[in-house]
Design a protein around this motif. Structure first.
Motif, PDB file in Angstrom:
ATOM      1  N   TYR A 269       0.822  -1.209   0.000  1.00 43.12           N
ATOM      2  CA  TYR A 269       0.000   0.000   0.000  1.00 43.12           C
ATOM      3  C   TYR A 269       0.858   1.261   0.000  1.00 43.12           C
ATOM      4  CZ  TYR A 269      -3.876  -3.113   1.167  1.00 43.12           C
ATOM      5  OH  TYR A 269      -4.810  -4.106   1.153  1.00 43.12           O
ATOM      6  N   VAL A 270       1.971   1.230   0.721  1.00 43.48           N
ATOM      7  CA  VAL A 270       2.838   2.416   0.761  1.00 43.48           C
ATOM      8  C   VAL A 270       3.581   2.589  -0.564  1.00 43.48           C
ATOM      9  CG1 VAL A 270       4.778   3.485   1.948  1.00 43.48           C
ATOM     10  CG2 VAL A 270       3.055   2.249   3.256  1.00 43.48           C
ATOM     11  N   MET A 271       3.957   1.470  -1.203  1.00 44.21           N
ATOM     12  CA  MET A 271       4.670   1.556  -2.478  1.00 44.21           C
ATOM     13  C   MET A 271       3.764   1.995  -3.615  1.00 44.21           C
ATOM     14  SD  MET A 271       7.060  -1.847  -2.245  1.00 44.21           S
ATOM     15  CE  MET A 271       7.778  -1.540  -3.846  1.00 44.21           C
ATOM     16  N   VAL A 272       2.473   1.862  -3.452  1.00 43.41           N
ATOM     17  CA  VAL A 272       1.531   2.247  -4.509  1.00 43.41           C
ATOM     18  C   VAL A 272       1.651   3.726  -4.843  1.00 43.41           C
ATOM     19  CG1 VAL A 272      -0.941   2.618  -4.914  1.00 43.41           C
ATOM     20  CG2 VAL A 272      -0.117   0.391  -4.199  1.00 43.41           C
ATOM     21  N   ILE A 273       1.911   4.554  -3.843  1.00 38.80           N
ATOM     22  CA  ILE A 273       1.974   6.006  -4.073  1.00 38.80           C
ATOM     23  C   ILE A 273       3.124   6.344  -5.003  1.00 38.80           C
ATOM     24  CG2 ILE A 273       2.243   8.233  -2.923  1.00 38.80           C
ATOM     25  CD1 ILE A 273       0.947   7.004  -0.487  1.00 38.80           C
ATOM     26  N   GLY A 274       4.265   5.673  -4.819  1.00 30.89           N
ATOM     27  CA  GLY A 274       5.388   5.923  -5.722  1.00 30.89           C
ATOM     28  C   GLY A 274       5.077   5.553  -7.156  1.00 30.89           C
ATOM     29  N   LEU A 275       4.311   4.469  -7.347  1.00 37.51           N
ATOM     30  CA  LEU A 275       3.918   4.090  -8.703  1.00 37.51           C
ATOM     31  C   LEU A 275       2.869   5.029  -9.281  1.00 37.51           C
ATOM     32  CD1 LEU A 275       3.610   0.224  -8.128  1.00 37.51           C
ATOM     33  CD2 LEU A 275       5.499   1.428  -9.214  1.00 37.51           C
ATOM     34  N   SER A 276       2.078   5.667  -8.433  1.00 38.21           N
ATOM     35  CA  SER A 276       1.011   6.545  -8.917  1.00 38.21           C
ATOM     36  C   SER A 276       1.532   7.916  -9.329  1.00 38.21           C
ATOM     37  CB  SER A 276      -0.053   6.706  -7.823  1.00 38.21           C
ATOM     38  OG  SER A 276      -0.522   5.457  -7.375  1.00 38.21           O
ATOM     39  N   VAL A 277       2.669   8.327  -8.802  1.00 38.90           N
ATOM     40  CA  VAL A 277       3.184   9.672  -9.088  1.00 38.90           C
ATOM     41  C   VAL A 277       3.769   9.753 -10.482  1.00 38.90           C
ATOM     42  CG1 VAL A 277       4.900  11.381  -8.350  1.00 38.90           C
ATOM     43  CG2 VAL A 277       3.571  10.140  -6.661  1.00 38.90           C
ATOM     44  N   ASP A 278       4.248   8.643 -11.029  1.00 39.10           N
ATOM     45  CA  ASP A 278       5.078   8.645 -12.223  1.00 39.10           C
ATOM     46  C   ASP A 278       4.417   9.349 -13.401  1.00 39.10           C
ATOM     47  OD1 ASP A 278       7.153   8.162 -13.887  1.00 39.10           O
ATOM     48  OD2 ASP A 278       6.700   6.050 -14.240  1.00 39.10           O
ATOM     49  N   CYS A 327       4.538 -16.435  -9.721  1.00 40.24           N
ATOM     50  CA  CYS A 327       5.529 -16.866  -8.744  1.00 40.24           C
ATOM     51  C   CYS A 327       4.859 -17.730  -7.672  1.00 40.24           C
ATOM     52  CB  CYS A 327       6.209 -15.656  -8.104  1.00 40.24           C
ATOM     53  SG  CYS A 327       7.160 -14.661  -9.257  1.00 40.24           S
ATOM     54  N   ARG A 328       5.678 -18.431  -6.915  1.00 39.94           N
ATOM     55  CA  ARG A 328       5.168 -19.253  -5.819  1.00 39.94           C
ATOM     56  C   ARG A 328       5.015 -18.450  -4.537  1.00 39.94           C
ATOM     57  NH1 ARG A 328       8.325 -25.100  -6.306  1.00 39.94           N
ATOM     58  NH2 ARG A 328       7.573 -25.608  -8.411  1.00 39.94           N
ATOM     59  N   SER A 329       5.758 -17.372  -4.414  1.00 41.99           N
ATOM     60  CA  SER A 329       5.656 -16.535  -3.219  1.00 41.99           C
ATOM     61  C   SER A 329       4.353 -15.739  -3.257  1.00 41.99           C
ATOM     62  CB  SER A 329       6.849 -15.580  -3.129  1.00 41.99           C
ATOM     63  OG  SER A 329       6.690 -14.679  -2.057  1.00 41.99           O
ATOM     64  N   LEU A 330       3.592 -15.796  -2.177  1.00 42.84           N
ATOM     65  CA  LEU A 330       2.320 -15.086  -2.132  1.00 42.84           C
ATOM     66  C   LEU A 330       2.532 -13.577  -2.191  1.00 42.84           C
ATOM     67  CD1 LEU A 330      -0.741 -15.240  -1.818  1.00 42.84           C
ATOM     68  CD2 LEU A 330      -0.424 -15.259   0.652  1.00 42.84           C
ATOM     69  N   PHE A 331       3.606 -13.090  -1.579  1.00 36.37           N
ATOM     70  CA  PHE A 331       3.887 -11.652  -1.616  1.00 36.37           C
ATOM     71  C   PHE A 331       4.124 -11.187  -3.045  1.00 36.37           C
ATOM     72  CE2 PHE A 331       7.156  -8.335  -1.756  1.00 36.37           C
ATOM     73  CZ  PHE A 331       6.479  -7.310  -1.131  1.00 36.37           C
ATOM     74  N   LEU A 332       4.911 -11.938  -3.822  1.00 36.45           N
ATOM     75  CA  LEU A 332       5.190 -11.548  -5.209  1.00 36.45           C
ATOM     76  C   LEU A 332       3.934 -11.615  -6.070  1.00 36.45           C
ATOM     77  CD1 LEU A 332       8.649 -13.282  -5.771  1.00 36.45           C
ATOM     78  CD2 LEU A 332       8.189 -10.895  -5.192  1.00 36.45           C
ATOM     79  N   VAL A 333       3.091 -12.608  -5.802  1.00 34.92           N
ATOM     80  CA  VAL A 333       1.834 -12.705  -6.562  1.00 34.92           C
ATOM     81  C   VAL A 333       0.955 -11.483  -6.297  1.00 34.92           C
ATOM     82  CG1 VAL A 333      -0.285 -14.021  -6.846  1.00 34.92           C
ATOM     83  CG2 VAL A 333       1.895 -15.216  -6.658  1.00 34.92           C
ATOM     84  N   LYS A 334       0.798 -11.144  -5.026  1.00 32.30           N
ATOM     85  CA  LYS A 334      -0.004  -9.969  -4.686  1.00 32.30           C
ATOM     86  C   LYS A 334       0.626  -8.694  -5.237  1.00 32.30           C
ATOM     87  CE  LYS A 334      -2.197 -11.704  -0.466  1.00 32.30           C
ATOM     88  NZ  LYS A 334      -2.394 -11.480   0.983  1.00 32.30           N
ATOM     89  N   PHE A 335       1.949  -8.609  -5.145  1.00 30.12           N
ATOM     90  CA  PHE A 335       2.633  -7.408  -5.627  1.00 30.12           C
ATOM     91  C   PHE A 335       2.459  -7.255  -7.137  1.00 30.12           C
ATOM     92  CE2 PHE A 335       6.748  -4.975  -6.203  1.00 30.12           C
ATOM     93  CZ  PHE A 335       6.215  -3.804  -5.719  1.00 30.12           C
ATOM     94  N   GLY A 336       2.563  -8.357  -7.882  1.00 25.49           N
ATOM     95  CA  GLY A 336       2.356  -8.283  -9.324  1.00 25.49           C
ATOM     96  C   GLY A 336       0.933  -7.883  -9.685  1.00 25.49           C
ATOM     97  N   MET A 337      -0.049  -8.424  -8.966  1.00 26.20           N
ATOM     98  CA  MET A 337      -1.442  -8.061  -9.223  1.00 26.20           C
ATOM     99  C   MET A 337      -1.685  -6.582  -8.941  1.00 26.20           C
ATOM    100  SD  MET A 337      -3.320 -11.408  -7.593  1.00 26.20           S
ATOM    101  CE  MET A 337      -4.948 -10.767  -7.883  1.00 26.20           C
ATOM    102  N   VAL A 338      -1.114  -6.083  -7.836  1.00 20.72           N
ATOM    103  CA  VAL A 338      -1.307  -4.670  -7.489  1.00 20.72           C
ATOM    104  C   VAL A 338      -0.621  -3.765  -8.497  1.00 20.72           C
ATOM    105  CG1 VAL A 338      -0.777  -2.912  -5.769  1.00 20.72           C
ATOM    106  CG2 VAL A 338      -1.677  -5.112  -5.048  1.00 20.72           C
ATOM    107  N   ILE A 339       0.579  -4.140  -8.954  1.00 18.69           N
ATOM    108  CA  ILE A 339       1.281  -3.308  -9.934  1.00 18.69           C
ATOM    109  C   ILE A 339       0.480  -3.210 -11.225  1.00 18.69           C
ATOM    110  CG2 ILE A 339       3.314  -3.207 -11.415  1.00 18.69           C
ATOM    111  CD1 ILE A 339       4.983  -4.198  -9.132  1.00 18.69           C
TER     112      ILE A 339
END
Length: 512
Positions: A269-278, A327-339
């Motif tokens: 959620y915190v990293m989303v802001i950096g992606l939104s500013v671009d 990916c097999r890691s749940l964090f990477l799966v969620k991160f890819g979906m959010v990106i």
């Protein structure tokens, strides 16, 4: 004395277990705890809710049943000295104490959790805690387990509320029992806890608070970065409003996916802001680069200049994040979906919502410019006012700068290639730009090298015997500091090569 205190504790625990069992099991009308009151807010489960499994696990209740069974056996066999009292005066914790004998006894078949060959000690190993002090066995704690209908998947607000209800319920019971049995330390010794589910609710509460604090801090820093990059407070405010819309949509996406706030979600959620500013900051910078003062012209220039770049960057970023979803890691799966979701929403928001807001309330001219604000402040300050007046007296009045024509090229048909007609058309264009320009003040010149041979065949003369002249560029030479006369382009002799096409190009980028 110690014996009476042990008896009082046994009565309190047995009473509490009976009270919980009565409150958990519904009566014939389906109500719970009808005689004692309504305990539906405790959300206790019954055996029917658990598929026949017992909802209450109380070691003192089984100890009481074991004592009654031993007394019945002693009566039937007329065995002297075999009867045991309850509450027991020899409760714990010597080898010949009643409670130790109960734990070493085999598990009775009447117990619904009966296992052949197991002892009560193995069944209640998670409910009874002993300790040894100087070689003596000491009973430290007795746990009473009660199953609830609530699970860890409920909203953390409901879970925290349920935990507080149980703490008040147990505290009130302990206070009443302390007065009845004369046990002043009972309220401090008796409390409600859980199997780490309620702890998870409090962790979620803390993470949610920290996530929103991080989002607020990130939005503030994003506003400072946008303000520093654009130099316009109005544009920075509009950009931050678009970023807030993107972040809100990402939070709604997480809720729709059923995600609970954990460490991975908090980081995302915190990293989303950096992606939104671009994309927003690139479009905002292009908006300010346009020297036109009208919002419509600036928005058109912004989308024309940066629209393709924004879409290209979004495609490359989404393509890279797409592979993270496998990916097999749940964090990477969620991160890819959010990106992928953030990029798609950011592109739509920046090119549609952001452009629409700039078209309606975007800065025009020097509106919201920090440089203009500082210049106005300097004019009002006494220390800078006198210096500004001196500079205005010394400096010559500047001529107003006319808006530039941002059409890169203007195409003319070959029928307008005649020099005189091109002069008239250029004069009409100059008048539209606010200039009083005579036809002789327009110079026609070539952009390409004149000595470069042309691969195309020469143009043929028209019916009047005049050659068509290719007009490749046109620029204004009638400036205040120059009195040079325009040099018309002479018609070329027959036989010179001219490019043959349906249209000819006139470059007007240097027009003022």
């Amino acid at each position: 004395d110690k014996s009476n205190q042990q008896k009082s504790i046994q009565r309190v625990i047995a009473t509490f277990c009976d009270f919980l069992e009565e409150a958990a099991e519904p009566d014939e009308s389906g109500e719970r705890g009808k005689e004692e009151g309504d305990f539906s807010h405790l959300r206790m489960a019954s055996e029917a809710d658990l598929g026949g499994q017992p909802s209450l696990k109380c070691v003192l209740r089984d100890f009481k049943a074991w004592t009654e069974k031993m007394n019945a056996a002693s009566t039937a066999t007329n065995k002297k000295g075999g009867r045991k009292e309850y509450p027991s005066g020899n409760f714990c914790c010597e080898k010949d104490s009643d409670f130790v004998q109960f734990l070493e006894a085999p598990m009775p078949p009447e117990n619904k959790m009966y296992q052949a060959g197991s002892r009560n000690m193995e069944h209640f190993q998670d409910e009874v805690f002993f300790d040894r002090i100087d070689g003596a066995l000491v009973l430290r704690a007795v746990v009473i387990e009660i199953a609830l209908k609530a699970t860890w998947e409920i909203p953390y607000e409901d879970g925290i509320k349920l935990d507080q209800i149980w703490e008040r319920f147990v505290g009130d019971f302990a206070a009443r029992a302390a007065k009845t049995e004369n046990l002043p330390d009972l309220p401090d010794a008796m409390f409600a806890t859980d199997m780490f589910a309620f702890h998870w609710f409090y962790v979620q509460e803390a993470m949610n608070a920290e996530v929103f604090d991080g989002i607020k801090l990130s939005l503030f820093l994003a506003f400072l970065v946008l303000l520093f990059a654009t130099g316009n407070i109005l544009l920075a405010a509009i950009s931050v409003s678009c970023i807030i819309a993107i972040v809100s949509s990402v939070l709604a996406f997480a809720v729709c996916m059923g995600w609970k706030t954990s460490v991975s979600e908090a980081v995302i959620y915190v990293m989303v802001i950096g992606l939104s500013v671009d994309y927003v900051i690139h479009l905002g910078d292009a908006y300010l680069e346009c020297p036109d003062e009208k919002r419509e012209d600036r928005v058109q220039f912004m989308v024309t200049k940066m629209g393709v770049s924004v879409i290209s960057g979004a495609i490359s970023s989404a393509g890279a994040a797409l592979f993270m979803m496998f990916c097999r890691s749940l964090f990477l799966v969620k991160f890819g979906m959010v990106i992928c979701y953030v990029i798609s929403v950011s592109v739509v928001t920046s090119l549609v919502f952001f452009s629409a807001m700039l078209l309606v309330v975007g800065p025009s001219g020097e509106t919201g410019s920090l440089t203009a604000c500082w210049r106005n402040i300097r004019r009002r300050l006494p220390c800078f006012k006198q210096r500004a007046e001196q500079e205005e007296q010394v400096s010559e009045p500047q001529k107003p700068v006319q808006p530039r024509l941002y059409s890169s090229v203007v195409r003319y048909r070959k029928s307008l290639a005649r020099a005189s007609m091109a002069h008239l058309d250029a004069r009409a264009l100059a008048l539209q730009l606010g200039h009083e320009v005579q036809p002789t003040e327009i110079e026609l010149s070539r952009l390409g090298q004149e000595d470069e041979p042309s691969p195309n065949p020469p143009d043929l003369p028209d019916e009047k015997g005049e050659k068509k002249v290719e007009i490749e560029s046109m620029k204004e030479t009638g400036r205040a500091d120059s009195a040079e006369q325009a040099v018309p382009v002479q018609p070329q002799e027959a036989g010179e090569g001219q490019p043959e096409s349906d249209t000819e190009i006139v470059d007007l980028r240097d027009m003022r």
